[in-house]
Scaffold this active site. Sequence first.
Site, short mmCIF file in Angstrom:
data_model
loop_
_atom_site.label_atom_id
_atom_site.label_comp_id
_atom_site.label_asym_id
_atom_site.label_seq_id
_atom_site.Cartn_x
_atom_site.Cartn_y
_atom_site.Cartn_z
N ARG A 176 6.38 -1.20 0.19
CA ARG A 176 6.03 0.14 0.66
C ARG A 176 4.56 0.22 1.04
NH1 ARG A 176 4.21 5.40 -0.58
NH2 ARG A 176 5.56 7.02 0.30
N CYS A 177 3.70 -0.36 0.21
CA CYS A 177 2.27 -0.33 0.50
C CYS A 177 1.95 -0.98 1.85
CB CYS A 177 1.49 -1.07 -0.59
SG CYS A 177 1.50 -0.29 -2.20
N MET A 178 2.70 -2.02 2.20
CA MET A 178 2.40 -2.81 3.40
C MET A 178 3.01 -2.22 4.66
SD MET A 178 2.65 -6.78 2.16
CE MET A 178 4.43 -6.69 1.84
#
Length: 405
Positions: A394-396
């Site tokens: 999700r962060c990426m």
Amino acid sequence: MLSVTSTVLGSNSEVGTLRVVILHRPGAELQRLTPRNNDKLLFDGLPWVSRAQQEHDAFADLLRSRGVEVLLMADLLTEALGSGAARMQGIAAAVDARRLGLPLAQELSAYLRSLEPAVLAHVLTAGMTFTELPSGTKADTSLVRRMHHGADFVIEPLPNLLFTRDSSFWIGPRVAITSLALPARSRETSLTDLIYAHHPRFLGVRRAYESHTAPVEGGDVLLLAPGVVAVGVGERTTPAGAEALARSLFDDELAHTVLAVPIAQERAQMHLDTVCTMVDVDAVVMYPAISDSLSAFTIKRTSDGVEILDEAPFVRAAADAMGIDRLRVIDTGLDPVTAEREQWDDGNNTLALAPGVVVAYERNTETNARLQDSGIEVLPIAASELGTGRGGPRCMSCPVARDPL
């Protein structure tokens, strides 16, 4: 130039079928990391860059295999820098006259203006050392240049660009530009803003929120359901930032309820999405150590303005705001050691490609097994090197277009 498709941009949830996403393939900026600077640049280790690139390429290929259009930030930035206004904006953000002194800042700006878009994009992301300054720069007129070591940065690199979620997020048909809390990441927003302002793919896109003061980071923002937003408040997003975001979303009628969710101010829980992400329309995966203690202040839009309700358990407050009987919670099991290890390795940080279909790091075997046992399809990716910056799938990823729920 990337082709402009007819896909309608925007998102009103975390789990609607993903159509378009922005990723940043790790590059030369990660090669700037050393044992002396990795803590300052927010990495817990020195990634093997070529392996990180292989892992990221596999992530991007997986998304493409599921019908997702992948936009790479380096391509978007290079194409946007074809605009003279974009070049001026990017250079102005990168060249800090207060740190470099006026003579060196003026020479560096002039040099950067002479670069082709692809080369300029590389410098704006990978940074530049004093050794890499053009040979024509006058050393005898700059005390700053005389007194710095050659390996010092004249322009800081941006290794955390890998985590495209944080500098912007989409809500409804609009994009929100955030304000990143830590100095190592503050310039990332300038590149994101430049892309949305000058790339033809985003022509006419309106802004949902822009903050230049109170920090809000995209990793703290979860679109729980249409009109319902959760905002983590902790190490990166402040109470003032969460309140400013809520009021802005209410003013633009992009949300009717915002949950402000206090989280620990520590590295392991830097964002809300490190302890909780949506995996289905009515389900989250959550770090079990906080599942009973996580709370929320409910902020509601009213005819008279804004009402802030008393603190309540997050799971109950979220279900009430979403209009469902209960929010299903899938956790990493009862073994506290495994749960803590997998939370640190971003086991709770999943990217939903559709309701009940998520991308997750393969190393978090127990979390993934519990997701699968709960009916969630898990698409595993390798992460031996991608995880050194403390961020998961999700962060990426910055979803640009999802099917509406």
